[in-house]
Write a protein that holds these residues in place. Structure first.
Motif, PDB file in Angstrom:
ATOM      1  N   ILE A 197      40.018  25.621  55.335  1.00  0.00           N
ATOM      2  CA  ILE A 197      40.702  26.175  54.152  1.00  0.00           C
ATOM      3  C   ILE A 197      42.006  25.430  53.859  1.00  0.00           C
ATOM      4  O   ILE A 197      42.530  25.527  52.742  1.00  0.00           O
ATOM      5  CB  ILE A 197      40.968  27.685  54.298  1.00  0.00           C
ATOM      6  N   LEU A 198      42.499  24.656  54.840  1.00  0.00           N
ATOM      7  CA  LEU A 198      43.686  23.832  54.611  1.00  0.00           C
ATOM      8  C   LEU A 198      43.323  22.388  54.273  1.00  0.00           C
ATOM      9  O   LEU A 198      44.193  21.518  54.198  1.00  0.00           O
ATOM     10  CB  LEU A 198      44.603  23.867  55.835  1.00  0.00           C
ATOM     11  N   ASP A 199      42.021  22.125  54.098  1.00  0.00           N
ATOM     12  CA  ASP A 199      41.530  20.807  53.690  1.00  0.00           C
ATOM     13  C   ASP A 199      41.782  19.738  54.751  1.00  0.00           C
ATOM     14  O   ASP A 199      41.859  18.550  54.448  1.00  0.00           O
ATOM     15  CB  ASP A 199      42.169  20.389  52.357  1.00  0.00           C
ATOM     16  N   VAL A 200      41.913  20.176  56.014  1.00  0.00           N
ATOM     17  CA  VAL A 200      42.011  19.227  57.121  1.00  0.00           C
ATOM     18  C   VAL A 200      40.613  18.777  57.532  1.00  0.00           C
ATOM     19  O   VAL A 200      40.395  17.617  57.875  1.00  0.00           O
ATOM     20  CB  VAL A 200      42.746  19.872  58.319  1.00  0.00           C
ATOM     21  N   LEU A 201      39.662  19.699  57.498  1.00  0.00           N
ATOM     22  CA  LEU A 201      38.250  19.415  57.745  1.00  0.00           C
ATOM     23  C   LEU A 201      37.444  19.734  56.492  1.00  0.00           C
ATOM     24  O   LEU A 201      37.862  20.548  55.659  1.00  0.00           O
ATOM     25  CB  LEU A 201      37.719  20.256  58.907  1.00  0.00           C
ATOM     26  N   SER A 202      36.286  19.122  56.375  1.00  0.00           N
ATOM     27  CA  SER A 202      35.369  19.427  55.275  1.00  0.00           C
ATOM     28  C   SER A 202      34.223  20.282  55.787  1.00  0.00           C
ATOM     29  O   SER A 202      33.679  20.023  56.876  1.00  0.00           O
ATOM     30  CB  SER A 202      34.805  18.134  54.668  1.00  0.00           C
ATOM     31  N   ALA A 203      33.864  21.283  55.023  1.00  0.00           N
ATOM     32  CA  ALA A 203      32.714  22.117  55.376  1.00  0.00           C
ATOM     33  C   ALA A 203      31.430  21.331  55.128  1.00  0.00           C
ATOM     34  O   ALA A 203      31.359  20.496  54.223  1.00  0.00           O
ATOM     35  CB  ALA A 203      32.715  23.398  54.556  1.00  0.00           C
ATOM     36  N   PHE A 252      43.336  31.006  44.960  1.00  0.00           N
ATOM     37  CA  PHE A 252      43.862  31.400  43.653  1.00  0.00           C
ATOM     38  C   PHE A 252      42.886  31.060  42.529  1.00  0.00           C
ATOM     39  O   PHE A 252      43.257  30.555  41.470  1.00  0.00           O
ATOM     40  CB  PHE A 252      45.207  30.713  43.378  1.00  0.00           C
ATOM     41  N   ASP A 253      41.596  31.281  42.813  1.00  0.00           N
ATOM     42  CA  ASP A 253      40.517  31.012  41.852  1.00  0.00           C
ATOM     43  C   ASP A 253      40.333  29.530  41.532  1.00  0.00           C
ATOM     44  O   ASP A 253      39.670  29.175  40.551  1.00  0.00           O
ATOM     45  CB  ASP A 253      40.738  31.784  40.533  1.00  0.00           C
ATOM     46  N   GLN A 254      40.909  28.646  42.356  1.00  0.00           N
ATOM     47  CA  GLN A 254      40.730  27.207  42.166  1.00  0.00           C
ATOM     48  C   GLN A 254      39.817  26.671  43.268  1.00  0.00           C
ATOM     49  O   GLN A 254      40.122  26.829  44.454  1.00  0.00           O
ATOM     50  CB  GLN A 254      42.079  26.476  42.214  1.00  0.00           C
ATOM     51  N   PRO A 255      38.684  26.043  42.923  1.00  0.00           N
ATOM     52  CA  PRO A 255      37.723  25.589  43.936  1.00  0.00           C
ATOM     53  C   PRO A 255      38.304  24.575  44.907  1.00  0.00           C
ATOM     54  O   PRO A 255      39.059  23.679  44.532  1.00  0.00           O
ATOM     55  CB  PRO A 255      36.606  24.946  43.099  1.00  0.00           C
ATOM     56  N   GLY A 256      37.939  24.748  46.191  1.00  0.00           N
ATOM     57  CA  GLY A 256      38.205  23.757  47.227  1.00  0.00           C
ATOM     58  C   GLY A 256      39.629  23.264  47.269  1.00  0.00           C
ATOM     59  O   GLY A 256      40.588  24.020  47.186  1.00  0.00           O
ATOM     60  N   SER A 257      39.782  21.963  47.383  1.00  0.00           N
ATOM     61  CA  SER A 257      41.105  21.362  47.558  1.00  0.00           C
ATOM     62  C   SER A 257      41.838  21.163  46.233  1.00  0.00           C
ATOM     63  O   SER A 257      42.871  20.505  46.195  1.00  0.00           O
ATOM     64  CB  SER A 257      40.967  20.003  48.257  1.00  0.00           C
ATOM     65  N   LYS A 258      41.307  21.730  45.149  1.00  0.00           N
ATOM     66  CA  LYS A 258      41.975  21.577  43.861  1.00  0.00           C
ATOM     67  C   LYS A 258      43.172  22.519  43.697  1.00  0.00           C
ATOM     68  O   LYS A 258      43.904  22.448  42.728  1.00  0.00           O
ATOM     69  CB  LYS A 258      40.984  21.814  42.714  1.00  0.00           C
ATOM     70  N   THR A 262      39.934  28.254  64.568  1.00  0.00           N
ATOM     71  CA  THR A 262      40.714  27.081  64.167  1.00  0.00           C
ATOM     72  C   THR A 262      39.931  26.200  63.203  1.00  0.00           C
ATOM     73  O   THR A 262      40.505  25.626  62.266  1.00  0.00           O
ATOM     74  CB  THR A 262      41.133  26.277  65.415  1.00  0.00           C
ATOM     75  N   THR A 263      38.625  26.078  63.396  1.00  0.00           N
ATOM     76  CA  THR A 263      37.792  25.321  62.455  1.00  0.00           C
ATOM     77  C   THR A 263      37.871  25.929  61.065  1.00  0.00           C
ATOM     78  O   THR A 263      38.015  25.213  60.060  1.00  0.00           O
ATOM     79  CB  THR A 263      36.329  25.305  62.931  1.00  0.00           C
ATOM     80  N   LEU A 264      37.825  27.255  60.988  1.00  0.00           N
ATOM     81  CA  LEU A 264      37.909  27.932  59.696  1.00  0.00           C
ATOM     82  C   LEU A 264      39.244  27.652  59.014  1.00  0.00           C
ATOM     83  O   LEU A 264      39.287  27.298  57.818  1.00  0.00           O
ATOM     84  CB  LEU A 264      37.718  29.435  59.898  1.00  0.00           C
TER      85      LEU A 264
END
Length: 297
Positions: A49-55, A63-69, A43-45
Motif C-alpha cells: 500500500i506504500l508502493d514499495v512492493l507491487s502486488a 482516497f479513491d485514487q487507484p494504486g500509486s496515483k 509487512t508485505t501488505l
C-alpha cells in the motif's frame, strides 16, 4: 469515507503465498490495527500500500485514487527501524529528511518535534536518544507535511514499557487530532488500548476485520452476581437468548449468541422471580484471547 480500500490483493515470493486475496477497508479517522503471527503478511501488505512492493494481483485505492496515483505526500510512514545520522541532532536529521522527501517545510520541524515531545531535546545528538525517543523522532519525520494518514509497522518494536507507553500516548494524541493511523503490531494488549478497528491475518489470509468490539464479540457473556445461584439458574434456564449458564466462583456466566442477551430483560426477569442481584455486567473478551481463537486452528 474510507481512506484506503484493498480489493483481492495477492503477493507471492516464489512458492510462498504471502497474501491470498486480501480485501479490507480503512475508515477515515480510525486507528486501524493489522494483526497476525510472524509470517502472516503484515509487512508485505504495508509495503504494497506504500508502493514499495507491487502486488501480483488485485488493486488498492487511496482516497479513491487507484494504486500509486495517490499523492504520496499525503501518507506518512514508518516501515523499518529508525535510520538517522547518529552524530547529528534531531533538528538536523529532520532537515535532511525534509530535503530528501520534499514533504513539509523547514519551518515545520520544530512543530513536529513538539508533537512528539522532543522539542526540549531538538539539539541533542541522535546517539544520545533512548529507543523510545528514536522511535518518536521517526514518527516526527513521518509527520512532516502534516499527512492525514500515518502507516506504522511495529511502532513499539524493541521498546521497554516506558517507551511503549510513550508511543501509545502519541498515537492516541494524533488520532484525537484527526489523523488516520494504520499500524501493524504483534503486541495485542497495546493494540487493544489504542485501536478502534482491527484486521487479523493468518498465513496471508484475512481472518476477520471490523471494530475492536465487533471482533471481540463472538458471543454474549453476562456476569450475574446473586445470593442463590441454584435458584437463579432454575429461573433463567429456558429464557429466550440464553444458551448456557456456567458457575465462575461467586458469579454466574450467562451465555448466548452474539446480540442475544438483554441485560435489562434478564434483570427484570430475576426481580420478578424473587432473585436478588448484586452484580450485573456484560463481559468483554480480551483481544489476546480472541486472537488466539482465530489463529490457532
Amino acid at each position: 469515507m474510507d481512506v484506503l480500500t484493498l480489493d483481492s490483493i495477492h503477493k507471492s515470493y516464489g512458492p510462498i503465498q504471502a497474501l491470498k486475496g486480501v480485501s479490507l477497508s480503512v475508515p477515515r479517522g480510525t486507528v486501524f490495527g493489522i494483526l497476525g503471527p510472524n509470517g502472516s503478511g503484515k509487512t508485505t501488505l504495508l509495503s504494497i500500500i506504500l508502493d514499495v512492493l507491487s502486488a501480483d494481483k488485485g488493486q488498492y485505492t487511496w482516497f479513491d485514487q487507484p494504486g500509486s496515483k495517490y499523492q504520496r505526500r499525503q501518507i506518512g510512514s514508518l516501515l523499518e527501524t529508525p535510520n538517522f545520522y547518529h552524530y547529528l541532532s534531531a533538528v538536523n536529521n529532520l532537515k535532511i529528511t525534509q530535503s530528501i522527501s520534499g514533504r513539509g517545510s523547514l519551518a515545520e520541524i520544530e512543530d513536529v518535534l513538539r508533537k512528539v515531545n522532543l522539542y526540549e531535546r531538538k539539539n541533542s545528538k541522535f546517539s544520545t536518544f533512548s529507543l523510545g525517543m528514536k522511535q518518536r523522532l521517526a514518527i516526527a519525520a513521518a509527520l512532516l507535511g502534516n499527512p492525514p494518514v500515518l502507516v506504522l509497522d511495529e511502532p513499539t518494536n524493541g521498546l521497554d514499557p516506558v517507551g511503549i507507553a510513550e508511543i501509545r500516548s502519541l498515537i492516541k494524541q494524533l488520532s484525537e487530532n484527526g489523523t488516520t493511523i494504520i499500524l501493524a503490531s504483534h503486541l495485542l494488549d497495546e493494540v487493544e488500548k489504542v485501536c478502534t478497528h482491527v484486521a487479523i491475518l493468518k498465513t496471508g489470509t484475512l481472518i476477520t476485520q471490523g471494530t475492536v468490539d465487533e471482533v471481540l464479540a463472538d458471543e454474549d457473556v453476562l456476569e450475574l452476581g446473586v445470593e442463590d445461584q441454584v435458584a437463579a439458574k432454575a429461573a433463567l434456564y429456558g429464557l429466550e437468548g440464553i444458551a448456557a449458564i456456567e458457575e465462575a466462583g461467586n458469579l454466574l456466566l450467562v451465555k448466548g449468541p452474539k446480540g442475544s442477551l438483554d441485560p435489562a430483560a434478564i434483570n427484570a426477569h430475576c426481580h420478578a422471580s424473587g432473585i436478588r442481584i448484586n452484580h450485573l455486567a456484560m463481559r468483554k473478551k480480551r483481544l489476546e484471547a480472541r486472537f488466539f481463537e482465530l489463529t490457532s486452528n
